[in-house]
Scaffold this active site. Structure first.
Site, mmCIF file in Angstrom:
data_model
loop_
_atom_site.group_PDB
_atom_site.id
_atom_site.type_symbol
_atom_site.label_atom_id
_atom_site.label_comp_id
_atom_site.label_asym_id
_atom_site.label_seq_id
_atom_site.Cartn_x
_atom_site.Cartn_y
_atom_site.Cartn_z
ATOM 1 N N ASN A 9 0.869 -1.188 0.000
ATOM 2 C CA ASN A 9 0.000 0.000 0.000
ATOM 3 C C ASN A 9 0.903 1.234 0.000
ATOM 4 O O ASN A 9 1.461 1.591 1.030
ATOM 5 C CB ASN A 9 -0.903 -0.012 1.236
ATOM 6 C CG ASN A 9 -1.771 1.242 1.305
ATOM 7 O OD1 ASN A 9 -1.899 1.970 0.321
ATOM 8 N ND2 ASN A 9 -2.366 1.491 2.460
ATOM 9 N N LYS A 11 0.044 4.229 -0.376
ATOM 10 C CA LYS A 11 -0.650 5.419 0.128
ATOM 11 C C LYS A 11 -0.385 6.613 -0.796
ATOM 12 O O LYS A 11 -0.251 6.427 -2.003
ATOM 13 C CB LYS A 11 -0.236 5.725 1.575
ATOM 14 C CG LYS A 11 -0.296 4.500 2.484
ATOM 15 C CD LYS A 11 -0.180 4.862 3.927
ATOM 16 C CE LYS A 11 -0.017 3.593 4.749
ATOM 17 N NZ LYS A 11 -0.289 3.789 6.140
ATOM 18 N N HIS A 97 -9.752 1.341 4.448
ATOM 19 C CA HIS A 97 -8.497 1.555 5.187
ATOM 20 C C HIS A 97 -8.787 2.527 6.329
ATOM 21 O O HIS A 97 -9.598 3.453 6.179
ATOM 22 C CB HIS A 97 -7.427 2.113 4.240
ATOM 23 C CG HIS A 97 -6.062 2.080 4.848
ATOM 24 N ND1 HIS A 97 -5.649 3.005 5.775
ATOM 25 C CD2 HIS A 97 -5.031 1.217 4.691
ATOM 26 C CE1 HIS A 97 -4.420 2.716 6.160
ATOM 27 N NE2 HIS A 97 -4.013 1.633 5.512
ATOM 28 N N GLU A 99 -7.281 4.963 7.402
ATOM 29 C CA GLU A 99 -7.071 6.384 7.065
ATOM 30 C C GLU A 99 -8.290 6.946 6.331
ATOM 31 O O GLU A 99 -8.658 8.096 6.526
ATOM 32 C CB GLU A 99 -5.785 6.536 6.230
ATOM 33 C CG GLU A 99 -4.552 6.280 7.089
ATOM 34 C CD GLU A 99 -3.377 5.667 6.352
ATOM 35 O OE1 GLU A 99 -3.337 5.714 5.107
ATOM 36 O OE2 GLU A 99 -2.480 5.126 7.035
ATOM 37 N N GLU A 169 -6.138 -4.780 10.332
ATOM 38 C CA GLU A 169 -5.106 -3.773 10.570
ATOM 39 C C GLU A 169 -5.416 -3.021 11.867
ATOM 40 O O GLU A 169 -6.189 -2.036 11.840
ATOM 41 C CB GLU A 169 -5.057 -2.777 9.411
ATOM 42 C CG GLU A 169 -4.744 -3.401 8.072
ATOM 43 C CD GLU A 169 -4.078 -2.403 7.134
ATOM 44 O OE1 GLU A 169 -3.001 -2.707 6.649
ATOM 45 O OE2 GLU A 169 -4.632 -1.320 6.925
ATOM 46 N N GLY A 175 1.762 2.305 10.727
ATOM 47 C CA GLY A 175 2.707 3.410 10.574
ATOM 48 C C GLY A 175 3.355 3.833 11.886
ATOM 49 O O GLY A 175 3.971 4.890 11.957
ATOM 50 N N SER A 215 2.742 -2.178 10.403
ATOM 51 C CA SER A 215 4.198 -2.227 10.600
ATOM 52 C C SER A 215 4.820 -3.586 10.262
ATOM 53 O O SER A 215 5.749 -4.032 10.939
ATOM 54 C CB SER A 215 4.561 -1.786 12.028
ATOM 55 O OG SER A 215 4.127 -0.448 12.246
#
Ligand code: PEP
Length: 253
Positions: A9, A11, A97, A99, A169, A175, A215
């Protein structure tokens, strides 16, 4: 046999030139994929055509969009439809996701609509779920994830659900450099599979690939992917470094 997937990904990172270079650096390195293993690159929308072109002859390697809209077409300036993705030959789309849930207010119900339009158009959703830190600390992560699955996926028939890839996730691990331990990942993946078995049946639950994200890096991928219910990973930061991502691909069991 369930699919095992190493999914990158990117991003909102890299220029077109950097993205091309990264794909070249990854695909030029030796990696051996077994029959049930795939590599997926979820890359920024402006580079989808470039990636499709570059990867078109690579077996078991696919391009994913990072998002799509729930409507077929129309006055939705700036959005990307499944028809647009299909016309490029894109096979996968990442949905939900954390985010997008956080910064673009994507709800479970809205994601259910996106899942539907993808499946209707033969695009495989990589459906992300996972709890924030406060929920993990309160010990209610199973209930939290179960609700995400129920509200976005459990209206599907068993045949439809089998076409979905799930990515667990935990938000506290995305991250942050703080990976869930392999035991924590396995525990949640087993819970998700059990939850699907209860809502549908064991055969359906066993057919669905559940990826871990948060991560993942070369140093922890072998351990994470060796867990019986972890079928690969959705990888952010480490997928931007060719050697790291190749090692993650090679960690698929
Ligand atoms: C992600 O983007 O889905 C992700 C898991 O990021 P990272 O690997 O950087 O934690």
């Amino acid at each position: 046999m369930r699919k095992q997937i190493a999914a990158a990904n990117w991003k909102m990172n890299l220029t077109l030139q950097q993205g091309e270079q990264l794909l070249d650096d990854i695909i030029s390195q030796p990696h051996s994929l077994k029959e049930n293993q795939q590599v997926v690159f979820a890359i920024p929308a402006p580079y989808l055509a470039m990636a499709q072109q570059k990867l078109r002859n690579k077996e078991q390697v696919f391009v994913a969009a990072q998002n799509c809209h729930s409507k077929k077409s129309g006055a939705y300036t700036g959005e990307i439809s499944v028809d647009m993705l299909s016309s490029l030959g894109v096979h996968y789309v990442v949905l939900g996701h954390s985010e997008r849930r956080e910064y673009f207010n994507e709800s479970n119900a809205f994601l259910a609509e996106k899942v539907n339009i993808c499946l209707e158009n033969n695009i495989t959703p990589i459906f992300c779920c996972g709890e924030p830190l406060a929920v993990r600390e309160a010990g209610t992560q199973n209930e939290y994830v179960a609700l995400q699955l129920k509200e976005s996926l459990y209206h599907l028939t068993a045949d439809q659900l089998r076409k979905v890839v799930i990515a667990y996730e935990p938000i506290w691990a995305i991250g942050t450099g703080k990976t869930a331990s392999s035991a924590q990942a396995q525990e949640m993946h087993a819970f998700i599979r059990g939850n699907i078995a209860a809502a549908y049946n064991a055969e359906t639950a066993n057919a669905i690939s559940i990826l871990y994200g948060g991560s993942v890096k070369a140093a922890n991928a072998v351990e994470l992917f060796s867990q019986p219910d972890v079928d690969g990973g959705l990888v952010g930061g480490a997928s931007l470094v060719a050697d790291e991502f190749v090692a993650i691909i090679n960690a698929l069991q």
